[in-house]
Design a protein around this motif. Structure first.
Motif, PDB file in Angstrom:
ATOM      1  N   THR A   1       0.870  -1.166   0.000  1.00  0.00           N
ATOM      2  CA  THR A   1       0.000   0.000   0.000  1.00  0.00           C
ATOM      3  C   THR A   1       0.911   1.220   0.000  1.00  0.00           C
ATOM      4  O   THR A   1       2.116   1.099  -0.226  1.00  0.00           O
ATOM      5  CB  THR A   1      -0.940  -0.020   1.221  1.00  0.00           C
ATOM      6  OG1 THR A   1      -1.884   1.039   1.109  1.00  0.00           O
ATOM      7  CG2 THR A   1      -0.179   0.142   2.528  1.00  0.00           C
ATOM      8  N   SER A   2       0.355   2.382   0.236  1.00  0.00           N
ATOM      9  CA  SER A   2       1.169   3.591   0.319  1.00  0.00           C
ATOM     10  C   SER A   2       0.452   4.600   1.200  1.00  0.00           C
ATOM     11  O   SER A   2      -0.757   4.500   1.436  1.00  0.00           O
ATOM     12  CB  SER A   2       1.415   4.187  -1.067  1.00  0.00           C
ATOM     13  OG  SER A   2       0.195   4.599  -1.657  1.00  0.00           O
ATOM     14  N   VAL A   3       1.209   5.570   1.714  1.00  0.00           N
ATOM     15  CA  VAL A   3       0.629   6.634   2.530  1.00  0.00           C
ATOM     16  C   VAL A   3       1.226   7.973   2.097  1.00  0.00           C
ATOM     17  O   VAL A   3       2.381   8.038   1.666  1.00  0.00           O
ATOM     18  CB  VAL A   3       0.895   6.427   4.034  1.00  0.00           C
ATOM     19  CG1 VAL A   3       0.147   5.228   4.553  1.00  0.00           C
ATOM     20  CG2 VAL A   3       2.388   6.285   4.317  1.00  0.00           C
ATOM     21  N   LYS A   4       0.424   9.012   2.222  1.00  0.00           N
ATOM     22  CA  LYS A   4       0.910  10.358   1.965  1.00  0.00           C
ATOM     23  C   LYS A   4       1.299  10.992   3.289  1.00  0.00           C
ATOM     24  O   LYS A   4       0.502  11.022   4.233  1.00  0.00           O
ATOM     25  CB  LYS A   4      -0.148  11.203   1.263  1.00  0.00           C
ATOM     26  CG  LYS A   4       0.381  12.577   0.825  1.00  0.00           C
ATOM     27  CD  LYS A   4      -0.630  13.309  -0.040  1.00  0.00           C
ATOM     28  CE  LYS A   4      -0.039  14.649  -0.513  1.00  0.00           C
ATOM     29  NZ  LYS A   4      -0.993  15.378  -1.377  1.00  0.00           N
TER      30      LYS A   4
ATOM     31  N   LYS B   1       5.129  13.706   0.602  1.00  0.00           N
ATOM     32  CA  LYS B   1       5.575  12.595  -0.234  1.00  0.00           C
ATOM     33  C   LYS B   1       4.673  11.377  -0.038  1.00  0.00           C
ATOM     34  O   LYS B   1       4.103  11.161   1.027  1.00  0.00           O
ATOM     35  CB  LYS B   1       7.014  12.208   0.123  1.00  0.00           C
ATOM     36  CG  LYS B   1       8.047  13.292  -0.172  1.00  0.00           C
ATOM     37  CD  LYS B   1       9.432  12.835   0.271  1.00  0.00           C
ATOM     38  CE  LYS B   1      10.481  13.920   0.005  1.00  0.00           C
ATOM     39  NZ  LYS B   1      11.824  13.515   0.507  1.00  0.00           N
ATOM     40  N   THR B   2       4.560  10.585  -1.075  1.00  0.00           N
ATOM     41  CA  THR B   2       3.864   9.307  -0.989  1.00  0.00           C
ATOM     42  C   THR B   2       4.893   8.217  -0.742  1.00  0.00           C
ATOM     43  O   THR B   2       5.818   8.027  -1.546  1.00  0.00           O
ATOM     44  CB  THR B   2       3.074   9.018  -2.270  1.00  0.00           C
ATOM     45  OG1 THR B   2       2.073  10.029  -2.436  1.00  0.00           O
ATOM     46  CG2 THR B   2       2.411   7.655  -2.193  1.00  0.00           C
TER      47      THR B   2
ATOM     48  N   PRO C   1       5.758   4.313  -0.319  1.00  0.00           N
ATOM     49  CA  PRO C   1       5.274   2.942  -0.523  1.00  0.00           C
ATOM     50  C   PRO C   1       5.596   2.065   0.686  1.00  0.00           C
ATOM     51  O   PRO C   1       6.679   2.159   1.271  1.00  0.00           O
ATOM     52  CB  PRO C   1       6.044   2.474  -1.761  1.00  0.00           C
ATOM     53  CG  PRO C   1       7.273   3.321  -1.795  1.00  0.00           C
ATOM     54  CD  PRO C   1       6.913   4.634  -1.174  1.00  0.00           C
TER      55      PRO C   1
ATOM     56  N   ALA D   1       0.588   1.531   8.003  1.00  0.00           N
ATOM     57  CA  ALA D   1       0.087   2.647   7.204  1.00  0.00           C
ATOM     58  C   ALA D   1      -0.584   3.706   8.074  1.00  0.00           C
ATOM     59  O   ALA D   1      -0.564   4.901   7.749  1.00  0.00           O
ATOM     60  CB  ALA D   1      -0.893   2.135   6.149  1.00  0.00           C
TER      61      ALA D   1
ATOM     62  N   PRO E   1       2.386   8.094   9.280  1.00  0.00           N
ATOM     63  CA  PRO E   1       2.141   9.532   9.147  1.00  0.00           C
ATOM     64  C   PRO E   1       1.825  10.219  10.478  1.00  0.00           C
ATOM     65  O   PRO E   1       2.143  11.403  10.651  1.00  0.00           O
ATOM     66  CB  PRO E   1       0.948   9.605   8.183  1.00  0.00           C
ATOM     67  CG  PRO E   1       0.321   8.262   8.206  1.00  0.00           C
ATOM     68  CD  PRO E   1       1.402   7.295   8.509  1.00  0.00           C
TER      69      PRO E   1
ATOM     70  N   LYS F   1      10.898   4.511   1.465  1.00  0.00           N
ATOM     71  CA  LYS F   1       9.980   3.374   1.604  1.00  0.00           C
ATOM     72  C   LYS F   1      10.116   2.808   3.006  1.00  0.00           C
ATOM     73  O   LYS F   1      11.044   3.127   3.747  1.00  0.00           O
ATOM     74  CB  LYS F   1      10.280   2.297   0.555  1.00  0.00           C
ATOM     75  CG  LYS F   1      11.679   1.685   0.621  1.00  0.00           C
ATOM     76  CD  LYS F   1      11.723   0.379   1.393  1.00  0.00           C
ATOM     77  CE  LYS F   1      13.070  -0.306   1.293  1.00  0.00           C
ATOM     78  NZ  LYS F   1      13.174  -1.513   2.151  1.00  0.00           N
TER      79      LYS F   1
END
Length: 885
Positions: free
Chosen positions: A231-234, A240-241, A243, A264, A268, A282
């Motif tokens: 998945t990914s998070v901002k 930045k995104t 992964p 995830a 952040p 990452k």
């Protein structure tokens, strides 16, 4: 390292310093070997013709140095001196390298992929009926030197460029993202063909981006047939995104989604709260089938055991979910505490672990109210763990050998002390101070003073003066409260498990935040957080005709001793619906009452009276404390049948009504508190031998075995059901648990099956279980077997003797891991007689114990404390229990 006393004996020389590593490692999973070479950029700090670095269990080639001082030419070593004890090697060169210049050290190496769970090692898994292997790293604290020659000390940070060579059908992972991956060709990889033999198109080459400056112990890489979820998070600061991936073998990857979701969520949050950007592009997690610790915070590549990261979302109990949340959150917090900012040396490990622990709960960083379950674990597990080690007079949070520093105090005491400070100064100002600390030491190293300076700037207080003794001095205080005509007099002394310290052992004066709870004339409770006891004793004005309590909220790392009359008044207040004492207060009172009785400062019967007053308690937080303390009492008086039977009767009177009220059915609409309370009540009713509960669980287990249908066993009752079936069953139930252990559906099922097998009351089956620890179980699971066997009073002495008889075998097998110290603690700390003490001292006399010296000292002191406890409290306990029977 644990046997040396001077840093000069084990610290590397300071004549050179690494600035960058270019590491190439080839992994051969068929032959279970690895080889490679490293080019290390060096700053020459002093004139020298010798270079010393760490290496352990590696075969090294000839060292070559290219130096500015030699105008770019190279020299080859003339002598290689290996120090096996300190795990390092010194290279002598025919010329001197001049201070202020730079040099490049080029060195080849090779090693075996062992199954010892340290360094670069192998793990096994079953696929289509065949055993397969993969390789991964575990370097903390001093095992990077097992994978490549390096300066393996936390302060010697450098950047790392890593190249992994592997078979084309495998996956490579490292700290940073791959910048290039190609099948090997002589044309594209001429430099590798020259250095490494037998490369062809069956191999691939993966090159990774360069890391930020980092310590060697958080370097990581792995190679194997891995599957992954992603998945990914901002991120809130950088925008930045990032992964995110979680890797595991294909047979279990479907159980990894929950851990990925947790990562995830928290990544952040941490960036926002710490106000420091996550610096890597990452963040991966690798789930390992064989892993010594719970998990490891390698920068950009967290690693850990299956139980730490896997669960079946359809069959996961609450405990399994909480464990994944805690461990994943804790390791993500380390991306800041430990990885961006790192302790200067291992005696400051608590800066890593304490801050990570104090930040690992998402509720802390979202300024939202904590759920009861999270708060329960914070208080019950960590604060109690801290306060369970006052007996070790030689142990503060600093100045310990590297191998011994990884214990409950580095984690729990540090976290609890920081939690106390945060409560005293305010959570927002505490976190702002931590942010200042991080920003002042980005990519650097730190000491305790650096943290105190950051929090001092945030709060305007002298935090060093306030907190220094909590870190540098041994133990923690007990506060004796004496009531006066105008208030209370409070005195502090060092608390020991066997009483109050005397003489030189009682010289420390702590700055103790008192957090005084009092009830005002209007009947409302208020808390004074400003009072700090900074002398031996001091008086405070207080209306003692109304309820009061020190350490409101149980944030402080200390015990409070009241008069017997005050304890009776407190007990009467606890049962009132409008009691001024919070859940946290009630838990603290329970914990204090038993600890003080163990130290012979109060009567044990007073602690039982306090529990008796709480039998109508509705909250899991309080019941968790009650159950834990009663379990400890049962463990101390385990060889006193009359007391044990009376105690079980009392326990049944407490927990059976809870089971009758809550039943056995779990619902999605249940609160976390109700779910945990139901499980707690049923587990302890089983432990106390409540027939109705035992028979209910046995019938559910029988249905499961007969019909291969576990629908009648809720996930939260899996462990209790398995234990009840085997403990009160025979060979058939044992074999059923063994079958689950051999092929578990989840990591939780395997651990539950171990708990069940070790609960057997049949001595022949106990012997079979013990043999499983020698062959038939993974190394990482052996501690679960010992823990279960020593919990089983019928197996306890057999287990201790089993360890003695097989000591050499276990020492050889586990001396390089943390497991050995846990086996020592589990096997000896539960004993209770003078003969046990003398036999244990005699057994270890003359044995090399540096790898577990602290664990042994704690075990011996535990035996002494139990002997004293039995001596001074048996009559009192027996009298109270018989009167309640």
């Amino acid at each position: 390292m644990a046997t040396t006393t001077s840093p000069g004996d084990y610290r590397l020389p300071t004549n050179v310093k690494p600035s960058h590593y270019d590491i190439t490692i080839r992994t051969d999973l068929d032959k279970l070997v690895f080889d490679g070479f490293v080019k290390i950029s060096l700053d020459i700090e002093e004139n020298t013709n010798s270079i010393t670095l760490n290496s352990n269990d590696l075969t090294l080639g000839k060292a070559t140095v290219t130096s500015d001082a030699l105008k770019g030419s190279s020299v080859v070593e003339t002598k290689q001196i290996v120090d096996h004890e300190q795990k390092r090697v010194a290279f002598q060169f025919p010329t001197e390298f001049t201070a202020g210049t730079k040099a490049l050290l080029d060195l080849s190496f090779s090693g075996q992929l062992k199954d010892n769970m340290v360094g670069y090692y192998r793990s096994a898994w079953e696929h289509e009926g065949k055993t397969k292997h993969y390789a991964l790293t575990q370097f903390e604290p001093t095992d990077a030197r097992r994978a490549f020659p390096c300066w393996d000390e936390p302060q010697l940070k450098a950047t790392f460029s890593i190249t992994l060579i592997s078979k084309v059908n495998t996956t490579n992972i490292s700290n940073m993202p791959a910048k290039e991956e190609k099948t090997f060709s002589a044309q594209d990889h001429a430099d590798l063909k020259e250095k490494l033999q037998s490369l062809d198109s069956e191999w691939k080459v993966t090159r990774y981006e360069t890391t930020p400056p980092m310590s060697s112990y958080i370097v990581a890489f792995a190679n194997g047939e891995f599957s992954h979820l992603e998945t990914s998070v901002k991120m809130p600061l950088s925008g930045k995104t990032i992964p995110l991936r979680i890797y595991a073998t294909s047979d279990v990857i479907h159980q990894a989604q929950f851990a990925l979701d947790v990562k995830a969520k928290v990544l952040p949050i941490y960036e926002k709260v710490f106000d420091v950007e996550y610096p890597l592009p990452k963040l991966d997690t690798l789930v390992a089938s064989d892993f010594d610790a719970g998990a490891m915070e390698n920068w950009g590549l967290i690693t850990g055991r299956t139980r730490s990261f896997l669960l079946d979302p359809n069959r996961a109990d609450l405990m399994a979910r909480k464990l994944v949340i805690y461990i994943q959150s804790h390791e993500v917090a380390h991306m800041w505490f430990g990885n961006i900012t790192t302790m200067k040396w291992w005696d400051y490990l608590y800066l890593n672990e304490g801050l990570a622990f104090n930040s690992q709960h998402p509720w802390r960083t979202q300024n939202s109210k904590p759920t009861p379950s999270l708060l329960t674990d914070t208080l019950r597990l960590h604060l109690h763990s801290t306060q369970n080690y006052p007996r070790i007079l030689s142990r503060s949070l600093v100045l310990m050998p590297t191998i011994s520093i990884f214990d409950a105090l580095s984690y729990s005491k540090a976290g609890s002390v920081l939690r106390m400070l945060a409560a005293h100064v305010g959570t927002d100002r505490f976190l702002h101070g931590v942010s200042i600390y991080l920003k002042n030491h980005l990519y650097g190293n730190s000491t305790t003073r650096d943290l105190w300076e950051g929090i001092s700037r945030s709060t305007g207080q002298d935090i060093l003066a306030l907190m220094d003794n909590w870190i540098t001095k041994v133990g923690f205080p007990v506060l004796t409260v004496t009531e006066t005509d105008s208030g209370i007099k409070v005195r502090q002394d060092r608390f020991l498990e066997t009483g109050i310290a005397e003489g030189k052992d009682n010289e420390t004066i702590w700055n103790v935040p008192l957090s005084i709870l009092s009830v005002k004339a209007d009947g409302k409770a208020s808390i004074d957080n400003s009072a700090v006891l900074d002398v031996r004793e001091k008086t405070y004005s207080l209306d003692t005709s109304k309820p009061f309590k020190l350490n409101a909220g149980t944030n402080g790392v200390y015990r409070v001793l009241y008069s017997e009359e005050r304890y009776k008044k407190i007990a009467s207040e606890l049962s009132k619906p409008d009691t001024p004492f919070s859940l946290e207060d009630r838990l603290g009172l329970i914990s204090d009452s038993f600890a003080l009785s163990k130290a012979a400062l109060t009567k044990l019967s007073d602690a039982f009276t306090l529990i008796d007053a709480l039998r109508d308690e509705k909250e899991y937080l309080a019941w968790s404390g009650i159950s834990a303390r009663l379990g400890e009492i049962s463990s101390v008086w385990w060889e006193h049948p009359e007391i044990r039977d009376c105690l079980d009767t009392f326990r049944r009177s407490l927990f059976t009504p809870l089971v009758e009220r809550l039943g056995y059915t779990y619902s999605d609409s249940d609160s976390t508190d109700i779910t945990q309370l139901r499980t707690c009540a049923i587990e302890h009713a089983v432990s106390a031998g409540e027939t109705s509960v035992v028979e209910e669980l046995k019938s559910r287990f029988k249905y499961f075995v007969d019909n291969d249908d576990d629908s009648k066993i809720p996930p939260d009752l899996q462990r209790a059901t398995f234990i009840a079936a085997v403990r009160y069953g025979g060979r058939a139930e044992f074999d059923a648990a063994k079958k689950i252990f051999d092929k578990p559906g989840t990591p939780s099922a395997r651990v539950a099956a171990i708990a069940a097998m070790t609960a057997t009351q049949d001595e022949r089956l106990m012997q079979e279980v013990m043999q499983l620890t020698k062959s038939g179980s993974r190394d990482q699971d052996v501690v679960y077997f010992f823990r279960g066997l020593t919990t089983n009073r019928k197996a306890r002495r057999l287990t201790t003797e089993f360890l003695k008889e097989n000591y050499n075998e276990f020492y050889k097998r586990f001396s390089e891991t943390y497991t050995l110290k846990y086996l020592i603690q589990e096997s000896f700390s539960v004993l209770t007689t003078e003969k046990d003490l003398n036999d244990t001292l005699a057994f270890f006399d003359g044995k090399e114990s540096s790898r577990f010296s602290l664990a042994l000292a704690q075990s011996l002191d535990s035996i002494r404390a139990r002997i004293a406890y039995i001596k001074h409290s048996t009559e009192d306990l027996e009298k109270w229990l018989k009167e309640r029977k």
